[in-house]
Design a protein around this motif. Structure first.
Motif, short mmCIF file in Angstrom:
data_model
loop_
_atom_site.label_atom_id
_atom_site.label_comp_id
_atom_site.label_asym_id
_atom_site.label_seq_id
_atom_site.Cartn_x
_atom_site.Cartn_y
_atom_site.Cartn_z
N VAL A 1 0.86 -1.18 0.00
CA VAL A 1 0.00 0.00 0.00
C VAL A 1 0.89 1.23 0.00
O VAL A 1 1.85 1.32 0.78
N CYS B 1 -3.26 6.40 -1.24
CA CYS B 1 -4.41 5.62 -0.74
C CYS B 1 -5.36 6.55 -0.01
O CYS B 1 -4.97 7.21 0.95
N CYS C 1 -10.23 -2.20 -2.46
CA CYS C 1 -9.32 -3.37 -2.45
C CYS C 1 -9.74 -4.34 -1.35
O CYS C 1 -9.71 -5.56 -1.53
N GLU D 1 -6.92 3.32 6.25
CA GLU D 1 -5.96 2.96 5.22
C GLU D 1 -6.01 1.44 5.03
O GLU D 1 -6.39 0.69 5.94
N CYS E 1 -8.35 -0.52 -7.44
CA CYS E 1 -7.90 0.78 -6.90
C CYS E 1 -8.26 1.91 -7.86
O CYS E 1 -7.88 1.89 -9.04
N GLY F 1 -2.52 3.48 -5.30
CA GLY F 1 -2.64 3.36 -3.84
C GLY F 1 -2.22 1.98 -3.34
O GLY F 1 -1.72 1.83 -2.24
N ILE F 2 -2.44 0.99 -4.19
CA ILE F 2 -2.00 -0.35 -3.83
C ILE F 2 -1.37 -0.96 -5.09
O ILE F 2 -1.89 -0.80 -6.20
#
Lengths: 177, 512
Positions: free
Chosen positions: B285, B290, B296, B319, B337, B352-353
């Motif tokens: 992450v 994020c 996710c 988060e 994402c 973000g991931i």
């Protein structure tokens, strides 16, 4: 445009239904067949069965002895038993002969952490049907190795018949069921 | 072998009902059939030496229309459960679905098989016919080999006088207790699966149930001759699903049979840790990108993503946090994402991931690089799942492989078409209900249909997108599919963005 079964006409649908029926039939045929088949032959038709089973405590490995006065005086008052009897038992030696052929001969160890429990045995033997001479011997004391409990029997075995050879501890005799 | 069978069943059942994609769920179905029929049988069962056999005979013949059918269902569903459970195990093995995050289900599945077999064996004792006698004697001899009994258990079956009614009470208790333990472990077995499919599709369930009933009517389960401990069992009709090891105990020795059973169990149980092990790094992450949207978390098929309170002081509440040991490295979280969009004008594209083995930035680069050489009409970019056969590239066709097709963020399709990198995109993934990572194509279907975030924009012409879900297609089938798609694209002509449709919205860092 996801892939999958192509939607065709009614002929295709009928084909699918038939295919499913065949698939289910094959699966269920497999389930049904192996639920009972093929048969397994445990005992042949011309055989009988001899079961040798014993649960018998051997004699004490050592004889009891009388404690001396000095020994007793050195012991806590609540533990001053006049006799000292070791717990360990003798192995039990068993011999089984059928028509002068040895089927079994072994010394069975006593059970238990301190070897103070009964010695146990279970064996089965396939034996041809007909008449047989059976000899059973048992010794349960290392202090008297010449002392055998012995029995002879004539067996007239039918197909599939089970004969059980047991040893009755209280009467110290062989039992034939 | 599985590939051939699956393709055949795909044609007959369709992907949604293909039994090979529902082997675990079919095992559950069999269990429920066994449980329901067993409850009824137990009402009429006499737990005594003299009563057990006659009570089952009465059920079988006296009320064949219900008790007899239910007895047959009870037996045949038990056999079917062994078949589906073993096929399930073999198929997961053939697809290498036992390593990494799959280890838990694999490992818990091994004792499940033992409990399943023990449940069946205890049931056969209850009938107290010749088969029950054989099972009782051989079971006792087998167990006597273990140093757990002071007195041999076999002494309980040396003759009729040695067996007591209490023994049947114990057996009845075991035959209820062991299946309950089995059910508990089945529940444990699927614990690390989100939305585990423990029920087969209705059509398949009804078809299976109907087949069981037909089999029960055509071939009813019957008892053999009553047990008689004064005579040895001769020929016995064995249930090979549950009792296959018994002839080995009988012919070899109990010790050899234990060695075989323990050896096979141990090898199967430790397979997930045997070479070749292949695991890349887990998803990571990137907190600066994020926003804690939780997509996710919602899409992860293995509960590897959890939402936790923010740790970086940003204004978002939560988060995403990835559990390394649960992460299957499928990248489905990346596809979910909203920041994983190739339109972003960031100096370096970071979602973000991310899956470190193939970042979104690298994916964009790879697609751009691959499509550079495409020319002519009907140019196709194939985005393929790594678990299916590789799609052959040719003039006008290039392919990019992902761990799972669900890893592709939908904006990439828009990106490819709107930048005219290709005239069409083919998404090639596993069959419906057979995704290696469980939900890759499901989520993609839902995103394309606009039913799941991040949805594919409405402006993207769906006729330029081909979703080809087939786990193990023949090479010729894939080639034919591609050819059809290319012909369709040629007839559409070059892609023209419709200005009246949803306006392009280029997404900047962190924004949706």
């Amino acid at each position: 445009m996801t892939s999958g079964v192509q939607k065709s006409g009614s002929a295709g649908r009928v084909g699918q239904w038939l295919g499913q029926a065949v698939a289910y039939a094959l699966f269920m045929g497999c389930v049904g067949y192996f639920a009972t088949s093929p048969a397994y032959q445990h005992t042949a038709p011309d055989q009988a069965m001899l079961k040798l089973t014993i649960s018998h405590p051997g004699q004490s490995r050592e004889a009891c002895r009388e404690r001396s006065a000095e020994e007793l005086a050195g012991m806590p008052p609540n533990m001053r038993a006049p006799m000292d009897c070791p717990r360990e038992r003798s192995p039990v030696t068993v011999e089984l002969r059928l028509d002068d052929q040895q089927l079994f001969n072994a010394a069975l160890a006593p059970s238990g952490l301190h070897s103070d429990g009964p010695a146990s045995l279970y064996r089965r033997f396939s034996v041809p049907v007909g008449t047989h001479q059976l000899l059973m011997r048992l010794n349960d004391s290392v202090r008297e190795p010449q002392l055998w409990h012995e029995a002879r029997r004539q067996l007239d075995l039918k197909p599939g018949q089970i004969v059980v050879v047991d040893f009755d501890s209280p009467s110290r005799e062989f039992l034939i069921h | 072998m599985f590939a051939v069978a699956e393709r055949g069943l795909d044609r007959v059942f369709g992907q949604r009902l293909n039994p090979f994609y529902h082997l675990g769920a079919l095992s559950f179905l069999s269990f429920w059939i066994i449980a329901a029929s067993g409850l009824y049988l137990y009402i009429f069962f006499e737990t005594s030496i003299s009563g057990a056999y006659p009570s089952i005979e009465e059920l079988t013949h006296g009320q064949w229309y219900l008790g007899g059918i239910l007895r047959s269902l009870h037996r045949y569903a038990s056999g079917a459960m062994v078949i589906t459970a073993v096929l399930h195990l073999l198929r997961e093995f053939s697809l290498d679905r036992l390593r990494g995050s799959h280890w838990y289900s694999w490992f818990t599945g091994v004792p499940l098989l033992w409990l399943l077999v023990a449940s069946g064996i205890s049931g056969y004792w209850l009938v107290w016919d010749q088969l029950a006698q054989f099972v009782a004697v051989i079971s006792a001899e087998w167990l006597d080999w273990l140093p757990i009994f002071t007195d041999p258990m076999s002494r309980n079956f040396i003759n009729a006088a040695a067996v007591s009614d209490r023994f049947f009470s114990l057996l009845a208790f075991l035959h209820i207790g062991i299946p309950l333990a089995l059910l508990l472990l089945m529940f444990v077995h699927i614990q690390r699966m989100t939305e585990a499919r423990s029920n087969p599709p209705r059509g398949l369930a009804l078809g299976t149930l109907a087949s069981f009933i037909v089999l029960s009517l055509a071939w009813p389960a019957l008892s053999q001759a009553p047990a008689d401990l004064d005579f040895a069992v001769g020929s016995v009709d064995l249930d090979w699903f549950y009792l296959a090891i018994y002839p080995l105990v009988d012919r070899w020795s109990p010790g050899a049979a234990w060695l075989l059973a323990a050896g096979v169990t141990t090898v199967v149980a430790i397979l997930p840790w045997l070479p070749p092990g292949r695991r890349g790094p887990a998803a990571v992450v990137n907190l600066e990108n994020c926003n804690g949207c939780g997509r996710c978390f919602a899409d992860c098929p293995y509960d590897a993503v959890t939402m936790q309170p923010r740790t970086d002081g940003a204004s978002f509440a939560e988060e995403a946090v990835v559990a390394d040991d649960l992460c299957a490295r499928c990248g489905i979280c990346v596809g979910a994402c909203p920041t994983a969009t190739p339109f972003r004008r960031a100096s370096e594209l970071v979602a973000g991931i991310e899956l470190p083995a193939l970042t979104v930035h690298d994916l964009r680069e790879r697609i751009q690089g691959k499509t550079e050489g495409l020319d002519g009409e009907g140019r196709v970019l194939v985005v393929s799942c790594r678990e299916r056969p590789r799609v052959a590239e040719s003039a006008g066709v290039v392919a990019v492989e992902l761990p799972c097709v669900g890893m592709l963020p939908p904006p990439f399709v828009d990106f490819v078409l709107s930048r005219r990198l290709a005239d069409g995109v083919m998404l090639a993934g596993c069959s419906d209900c057979d995704c290696r990572y469980r939900f890759g194509n499901d989520w993609m279907d839902a995103r394309v249909a606009g039913e799941r975030d991040p949805a594919l924009r409405a402006r993207v012409p769906r006729e330029r997108l081909d979703r080809y879900w087939e786990s193990r297609p023949a090479r010729s089938a894939t080639a034919a599919r591609l050819e059809r798609f290319r012909e369709a694209l040629k007839s559409l002509g070059p892609y023209q963005r419709n200005a009246a449709a949803t306006p392009t919205r280029e997404v900047r860092d962190g924004a949706d």
